[in-house]
Design an enzyme around this catalytic site. Structure first.
Site, PDB file in Angstrom:
ATOM      1  N   ASP A 240       4.609  -2.835  -7.290  1.00  0.00           N
ATOM      2  CA  ASP A 240       3.865  -4.055  -7.595  1.00  0.00           C
ATOM      3  C   ASP A 240       3.397  -4.081  -9.046  1.00  0.00           C
ATOM      4  OD1 ASP A 240       4.206  -4.846  -4.972  1.00  0.00           O
ATOM      5  OD2 ASP A 240       2.191  -4.246  -4.340  1.00  0.00           O
TER       6      ASP A 240
ATOM      7  N   ASN B 248      -5.037  -3.733   0.130  1.00  0.00           N
ATOM      8  CA  ASN B 248      -3.587  -3.886   0.296  1.00  0.00           C
ATOM      9  C   ASN B 248      -3.082  -5.048  -0.532  1.00  0.00           C
ATOM     10  OD1 ASN B 248      -3.271  -1.750   2.165  1.00  0.00           O
ATOM     11  ND2 ASN B 248      -4.042  -3.049   3.795  1.00  0.00           N
ATOM     12  N   CYS B 249      -1.793  -5.031  -0.792  1.00  0.00           N
ATOM     13  CA  CYS B 249      -1.114  -6.069  -1.549  1.00  0.00           C
ATOM     14  C   CYS B 249      -1.454  -7.441  -0.962  1.00  0.00           C
ATOM     15  CB  CYS B 249       0.400  -5.820  -1.502  1.00  0.00           C
ATOM     16  SG  CYS B 249       1.353  -6.979  -2.467  1.00  0.00           S
ATOM     17  N   PRO B 250      -1.765  -8.412  -1.770  1.00  0.00           N
ATOM     18  CA  PRO B 250      -1.701  -8.459  -3.235  1.00  0.00           C
ATOM     19  C   PRO B 250      -3.040  -8.197  -3.927  1.00  0.00           C
ATOM     20  CG  PRO B 250      -1.982 -10.677  -2.443  1.00  0.00           C
ATOM     21  CD  PRO B 250      -1.977  -9.761  -1.220  1.00  0.00           C
TER      22      PRO B 250
ATOM     23  N   ASP C 256      -2.657   1.493  -1.997  1.00  0.00           N
ATOM     24  CA  ASP C 256      -1.595   0.720  -1.357  1.00  0.00           C
ATOM     25  C   ASP C 256      -0.243   1.392  -1.635  1.00  0.00           C
ATOM     26  OD1 ASP C 256      -0.099  -1.308  -0.164  1.00  0.00           O
ATOM     27  OD2 ASP C 256      -0.158  -2.602  -1.929  1.00  0.00           O
TER      28      ASP C 256
END
Length: 76
Positions: free
Chosen positions: A47, A14-16, A41
């Site tokens: 992103d 998942n981000c980041p 994600d």
């Protein structure tokens, strides 16, 4: 010869983390080389678009493949 120089599998992250792993991989690449990033994600598209806009790298393509997001990025 493949259409990319390096592949990064960021599925399940998942981000980041997908962006951070991509940045780390690209640090070891030469200008003009291309990386293929595979991510799951849900926010990865936004992103990676923002990442490329901020860094000057070229987002060659983005799309879905087998339920995963796939990005081709050329290092500038």
């Amino acid at each position: 010869m493949s259409e990319y120089d390096q592949e990064l599998d960021a599925t399940g992250l998942n981000c980041p983390l997908p962006i951070l792993r991509c940045k780390k991989a690209m640090n070891g690449m030469e200008a003009g080389q291309t990386i293929k990033v595979i991510a799951t994600d849900p926010g990865a598209a936004k992103d990676f678009e923002a990442y490329c806009n901020q860094t000057g790298h070229e987002l060659l393509s983005s799309g879905d493949e087998d339920g995963k997001s796939v990005f081709m990025i050329k290092k500038n």
